[in-house]
Design a protein around this motif. Structure first.
Motif, PDB file in Angstrom:
ATOM      1  N   ARG A  41      14.507 -33.332 -36.552  1.00  0.00           N
ATOM      2  CA  ARG A  41      15.507 -33.892 -37.455  1.00  0.00           C
ATOM      3  C   ARG A  41      16.238 -34.995 -36.705  1.00  0.00           C
ATOM      4  O   ARG A  41      16.371 -34.944 -35.484  1.00  0.00           O
ATOM      5  N   GLU A  42      16.738 -35.989 -37.415  1.00  0.00           N
ATOM      6  CA  GLU A  42      17.382 -37.144 -36.783  1.00  0.00           C
ATOM      7  C   GLU A  42      18.510 -36.772 -35.834  1.00  0.00           C
ATOM      8  O   GLU A  42      18.735 -37.431 -34.828  1.00  0.00           O
ATOM      9  N   ASP A  43      19.235 -35.691 -36.139  1.00  0.00           N
ATOM     10  CA  ASP A  43      20.362 -35.307 -35.285  1.00  0.00           C
ATOM     11  C   ASP A  43      19.923 -34.499 -34.066  1.00  0.00           C
ATOM     12  O   ASP A  43      20.754 -34.037 -33.295  1.00  0.00           O
ATOM     13  N   GLY A  44      18.602 -34.331 -33.882  1.00  0.00           N
ATOM     14  CA  GLY A  44      18.095 -33.650 -32.703  1.00  0.00           C
ATOM     15  C   GLY A  44      17.666 -32.213 -32.917  1.00  0.00           C
ATOM     16  O   GLY A  44      17.035 -31.611 -32.054  1.00  0.00           O
ATOM     17  N   LEU A  45      17.979 -31.623 -34.069  1.00  0.00           N
ATOM     18  CA  LEU A  45      17.552 -30.249 -34.330  1.00  0.00           C
ATOM     19  C   LEU A  45      16.034 -30.195 -34.420  1.00  0.00           C
ATOM     20  O   LEU A  45      15.413 -31.023 -35.083  1.00  0.00           O
ATOM     21  N   PHE A  46      15.442 -29.236 -33.746  1.00  0.00           N
ATOM     22  CA  PHE A  46      13.994 -29.050 -33.714  1.00  0.00           C
ATOM     23  C   PHE A  46      13.658 -27.764 -34.452  1.00  0.00           C
ATOM     24  O   PHE A  46      14.237 -26.714 -34.180  1.00  0.00           O
ATOM     25  N   LEU A  47      12.729 -27.834 -35.401  1.00  0.00           N
ATOM     26  CA  LEU A  47      12.239 -26.659 -36.119  1.00  0.00           C
ATOM     27  C   LEU A  47      10.820 -26.414 -35.633  1.00  0.00           C
ATOM     28  O   LEU A  47       9.928 -27.232 -35.863  1.00  0.00           O
ATOM     29  N   GLY A  48      10.631 -25.297 -34.910  1.00  0.00           N
ATOM     30  CA  GLY A  48       9.349 -25.028 -34.272  1.00  0.00           C
ATOM     31  C   GLY A  48       8.595 -23.872 -34.907  1.00  0.00           C
ATOM     32  O   GLY A  48       9.179 -23.017 -35.585  1.00  0.00           O
ATOM     33  N   PHE A  49       7.289 -23.862 -34.653  1.00  0.00           N
ATOM     34  CA  PHE A  49       6.393 -22.847 -35.195  1.00  0.00           C
ATOM     35  C   PHE A  49       5.429 -22.451 -34.089  1.00  0.00           C
ATOM     36  O   PHE A  49       4.695 -23.298 -33.569  1.00  0.00           O
ATOM     37  N   GLN A  50       5.449 -21.165 -33.712  1.00  0.00           N
ATOM     38  CA  GLN A  50       4.591 -20.733 -32.609  1.00  0.00           C
ATOM     39  C   GLN A  50       3.605 -19.677 -33.067  1.00  0.00           C
ATOM     40  O   GLN A  50       3.942 -18.774 -33.819  1.00  0.00           O
ATOM     41  N   ARG A  51       2.352 -19.848 -32.607  1.00  0.00           N
ATOM     42  CA  ARG A  51       1.281 -18.916 -32.942  1.00  0.00           C
ATOM     43  C   ARG A  51       1.550 -17.564 -32.284  1.00  0.00           C
ATOM     44  O   ARG A  51       1.881 -17.482 -31.109  1.00  0.00           O
ATOM     45  N   VAL A  52       1.392 -16.508 -33.071  1.00  0.00           N
ATOM     46  CA  VAL A  52       1.520 -15.148 -32.568  1.00  0.00           C
ATOM     47  C   VAL A  52       0.278 -14.390 -33.022  1.00  0.00           C
ATOM     48  O   VAL A  52       0.003 -14.284 -34.217  1.00  0.00           O
ATOM     49  N   ASP A  53      -0.494 -13.909 -32.063  1.00  0.00           N
ATOM     50  CA  ASP A  53      -1.657 -13.093 -32.403  1.00  0.00           C
ATOM     51  C   ASP A  53      -1.184 -11.800 -33.046  1.00  0.00           C
ATOM     52  O   ASP A  53      -0.207 -11.200 -32.612  1.00  0.00           O
ATOM     53  N   GLY A  54      -1.850 -11.384 -34.093  1.00  0.00           N
ATOM     54  CA  GLY A  54      -1.468 -10.150 -34.786  1.00  0.00           C
ATOM     55  C   GLY A  54      -0.190 -10.286 -35.588  1.00  0.00           C
ATOM     56  O   GLY A  54       0.458  -9.278 -35.895  1.00  0.00           O
ATOM     57  N   TYR A  55       0.201 -11.509 -35.922  1.00  0.00           N
ATOM     58  CA  TYR A  55       1.424 -11.746 -36.685  1.00  0.00           C
ATOM     59  C   TYR A  55       1.443 -10.893 -37.957  1.00  0.00           C
ATOM     60  O   TYR A  55       0.442 -10.761 -38.646  1.00  0.00           O
ATOM     61  N   ARG A  56       2.602 -10.298 -38.236  1.00  0.00           N
ATOM     62  CA  ARG A  56       2.819  -9.527 -39.463  1.00  0.00           C
ATOM     63  C   ARG A  56       3.979 -10.149 -40.211  1.00  0.00           C
ATOM     64  O   ARG A  56       5.079 -10.256 -39.683  1.00  0.00           O
ATOM     65  N   ALA A  57       3.738 -10.556 -41.436  1.00  0.00           N
ATOM     66  CA  ALA A  57       4.771 -11.204 -42.241  1.00  0.00           C
ATOM     67  C   ALA A  57       5.886 -10.224 -42.584  1.00  0.00           C
ATOM     68  O   ALA A  57       5.634  -9.030 -42.785  1.00  0.00           O
ATOM     69  N   PRO A  58       7.127 -10.700 -42.673  1.00  0.00           N
ATOM     70  CA  PRO A  58       8.234  -9.854 -43.110  1.00  0.00           C
ATOM     71  C   PRO A  58       7.968  -9.296 -44.510  1.00  0.00           C
ATOM     72  O   PRO A  58       7.277  -9.922 -45.310  1.00  0.00           O
ATOM     73  N   THR A  59       8.542  -8.138 -44.782  1.00  0.00           N
ATOM     74  CA  THR A  59       8.353  -7.483 -46.079  1.00  0.00           C
ATOM     75  C   THR A  59       9.665  -7.411 -46.846  1.00  0.00           C
ATOM     76  O   THR A  59       9.980  -6.399 -47.436  1.00  0.00           O
ATOM     77  N   TRP A  60      10.413  -8.501 -46.840  1.00  0.00           N
ATOM     78  CA  TRP A  60      11.703  -8.572 -47.510  1.00  0.00           C
ATOM     79  C   TRP A  60      11.531  -8.294 -48.990  1.00  0.00           C
ATOM     80  O   TRP A  60      10.571  -8.734 -49.588  1.00  0.00           O
ATOM     81  N   PRO A  61      12.406  -7.510 -49.614  1.00  0.00           N
ATOM     82  CA  PRO A  61      13.695  -7.055 -49.109  1.00  0.00           C
ATOM     83  C   PRO A  61      13.643  -5.732 -48.341  1.00  0.00           C
ATOM     84  O   PRO A  61      14.620  -5.371 -47.712  1.00  0.00           O
ATOM     85  N   ASP A  62      12.518  -4.997 -48.408  1.00  0.00           N
ATOM     86  CA  ASP A  62      12.491  -3.776 -47.592  1.00  0.00           C
ATOM     87  C   ASP A  62      12.314  -4.178 -46.128  1.00  0.00           C
ATOM     88  O   ASP A  62      12.042  -5.326 -45.814  1.00  0.00           O
ATOM     89  N   GLN A  63      12.510  -3.251 -45.255  1.00  0.00           N
ATOM     90  CA  GLN A  63      12.501  -3.565 -43.833  1.00  0.00           C
ATOM     91  C   GLN A  63      11.347  -2.904 -43.077  1.00  0.00           C
ATOM     92  O   GLN A  63      11.461  -2.649 -41.881  1.00  0.00           O
ATOM     93  N   VAL A  64      10.220  -2.657 -43.756  1.00  0.00           N
ATOM     94  CA  VAL A  64       9.047  -2.121 -43.058  1.00  0.00           C
ATOM     95  C   VAL A  64       8.684  -3.070 -41.918  1.00  0.00           C
ATOM     96  O   VAL A  64       8.457  -2.666 -40.798  1.00  0.00           O
ATOM     97  N   VAL A  65       8.618  -4.369 -42.216  1.00  0.00           N
ATOM     98  CA  VAL A  65       8.514  -5.412 -41.200  1.00  0.00           C
ATOM     99  C   VAL A  65       9.749  -6.291 -41.409  1.00  0.00           C
ATOM    100  O   VAL A  65       9.826  -7.032 -42.385  1.00  0.00           O
ATOM    101  N   PRO A  66      10.761  -6.181 -40.540  1.00  0.00           N
ATOM    102  CA  PRO A  66      12.032  -6.893 -40.746  1.00  0.00           C
ATOM    103  C   PRO A  66      11.863  -8.404 -40.790  1.00  0.00           C
ATOM    104  O   PRO A  66      10.977  -8.970 -40.151  1.00  0.00           O
ATOM    105  N   GLN A  67      12.749  -9.047 -41.548  1.00  0.00           N
ATOM    106  CA  GLN A  67      12.709 -10.507 -41.644  1.00  0.00           C
ATOM    107  C   GLN A  67      13.173 -11.164 -40.352  1.00  0.00           C
ATOM    108  O   GLN A  67      12.750 -12.242 -40.025  1.00  0.00           O
ATOM    109  N   GLN A  68      14.055 -10.562 -39.622  1.00  0.00           N
ATOM    110  CA  GLN A  68      14.604 -11.012 -38.349  1.00  0.00           C
ATOM    111  C   GLN A  68      15.470 -12.258 -38.456  1.00  0.00           C
ATOM    112  O   GLN A  68      16.422 -12.396 -37.726  1.00  0.00           O
ATOM    113  N   LEU A  69      15.152 -13.192 -39.328  1.00  0.00           N
ATOM    114  CA  LEU A  69      16.031 -14.318 -39.602  1.00  0.00           C
ATOM    115  C   LEU A  69      15.583 -14.957 -40.898  1.00  0.00           C
ATOM    116  O   LEU A  69      14.477 -14.720 -41.363  1.00  0.00           O
TER     117      LEU A  69
END
Length: 121
Positions: A41-69
């Protein structure tokens, strides 16, 4: 203290970067690759995406796999923004907040994010 970056775990950094680039118009970081990608972003904010092996998507709104953010975005028109983002590959959970000026969507990796017409609470 100033926030400089937010990084999301995901199975495919380049694909998630492409979704958020189309959604926000931010510029891709020139050294993005299959393991770590990002947007600047122009003001310097960086939005990053990192590969995670075995990634499990959040299950919002339940918390079986928490959203974390989640990330909140301010938009001028909820219906227009929602339609555009759904067209880019976002999902829309059945559960929605009780605020008429807010919507919850999920990105292609399953991270919930909010759309609002005003400041988030």
């Amino acid at each position: 203290m100033t926030i400089s970056a937010i990084t999301l775990d995901c199975p495919d950094p380049l694909a998630l970067m492409a979704f958020y680039q189309q959604a926000t118009g931010l510029e891709p970081h020139p050294r993005s690759d299959a393991d770590f990608a990002g947007l600047n972003r122009e003001d310097g904010l960086f939005l990053g995406f990192q590969r995670v092996d075995g990634y499990r998507a959040p299950t919002w709104p339940d918390q079986v796999v928490p959203q974390q953010l989640h990330i909140c975005f301010t938009v001028e028109n909820l219906d227009e923004a929602e339609g555009r983002l759904l067209g880019l590959g976002a999902g829309k959970p059945d559960h929605q907040p009780n605020r008429p000026a807010a919507r919850v969507l999920t990105d292609p990796a399953g991270h919930p994010f909010c759309l609002s017409t005003g400041p988030s609470a």
